[in-house]
Scaffold this active site. Sequence first.
Site, PDB file in Angstrom:
ATOM      1  N   LYS A  80       0.853  -1.189   0.000  1.00  0.00           N
ATOM      2  CA  LYS A  80       0.000   0.000   0.000  1.00  0.00           C
ATOM      3  C   LYS A  80       0.885   1.235   0.000  1.00  0.00           C
ATOM      4  CE  LYS A  80      -4.531   0.783   0.128  1.00  0.00           C
ATOM      5  NZ  LYS A  80      -5.575   0.025  -0.576  1.00  0.00           N
ATOM      6  N   GLY A 184     -20.198   7.273   4.217  1.00  0.00           N
ATOM      7  CA  GLY A 184     -19.249   7.595   3.159  1.00  0.00           C
ATOM      8  C   GLY A 184     -19.826   7.330   1.785  1.00  0.00           C
ATOM      9  N   GLY A 186     -18.300   8.153  -1.416  1.00  0.00           N
ATOM     10  CA  GLY A 186     -17.285   8.463  -2.417  1.00  0.00           C
ATOM     11  C   GLY A 186     -17.449   7.581  -3.638  1.00  0.00           C
ATOM     12  N   VAL A 188     -16.860   4.499  -4.178  1.00  0.00           N
ATOM     13  CA  VAL A 188     -17.462   3.193  -3.922  1.00  0.00           C
ATOM     14  C   VAL A 188     -18.816   3.328  -3.237  1.00  0.00           C
ATOM     15  CG1 VAL A 188     -17.198   1.004  -2.696  1.00  0.00           C
ATOM     16  CG2 VAL A 188     -15.228   2.036  -3.838  1.00  0.00           C
TER      17      VAL A 188
END
Length: 349
Positions: A80, A184, A186, A188
């Site tokens: 990552k 959330g 965003g 996705v």
Amino acid sequence: MSVFEHPDFDEHEQVSFFHDPISGLDAIIAVHNTQLGASLGGCRMWPYANSQDALTDVLRLAKGMTYKAAIAGLPQGGGKAVIIGNSRQDKTQELMYAMGRAVDTFKGQYVIAEDSGISVQDLQYMATQSHHVAGTSAKFAYDGSPADGNPAPSTAYGVFVGIKAAVKFATGSDLQGKKIAIQGLGHVGLRLARHLHNAGAKLIVADIFSDGVEAARQEFGAQVVDPLDIHKVVADVFAPCAMGGAINAHSLPEISAGIIAGAANNQLVSKDMGEQLCERGIIYVPDYVINAGGIIDIFHQRNESTAEKMRSQLEQIGETVTQILTRSRQLNKPTEQVANQIAEEKFRH
């Protein structure tokens, strides 16, 4: 504190820090494990309060990618990257070029992809500096729609499949009329909301940014609540789709949903959160299991495959969720422990 003494250091193979004074880049790349193949993982750009927070995030995210690839049956390892900065204010082409050069120092042992705050265009800038960049283009999409390289549609569909499986396991029924609280909205989260709405679910949503909230309100008739209250609402499923740590000592006692299943990485702030959820009878779908759609997408784009094969592997997320929940109930063990054991059998030879 050195990296080796960090509480989230878990035999990571390489952790590198990058600073470019010209572009202003401050970034960290972590490779956790490459037993199954070169590591792959997204790049997140976020205004971390300090470098310690960024290090914590990248160590946890890299480890999660190892488990995610293993349990999804992919021949690759976990890594990552994080860039310290506000993606809406600090992002420049030069910053992305510098990040591409940083990725190239790994000589293929880390392949970078998209994550929060990073777009396909950003990856294309990085790709001018390194061949080890995924998600710059795509040959197909799981549903036959135009594909631009963004894996978010596959991630959202995989989470949707996983939520369906969890609801079926817990209630014996489908999503019609079920209340889903999404934290959330965003790339996705908003796509997930659309899938859930089309399946007949009732949505309760929250986000720190207004654009996604307004889209959900207008398109899906979603109920909007304050981001600080979304985990408290009465719902069948709580779906964390923002930053990590949504399940913590403060939020856990206030959760009323019977199922936690969402797209966010590292939802449990610590291991004991999973144990407490198990004790309370709340079904937790391990994040790296349900949100594996993105790396599944990238794997199929980078290899000889088809949209049908990719969709089939995305559908398998639901089967994996059912397997983990069944074994968890049989053994009376937290779902995270069950999933970890399955994954570790694959990459810890």
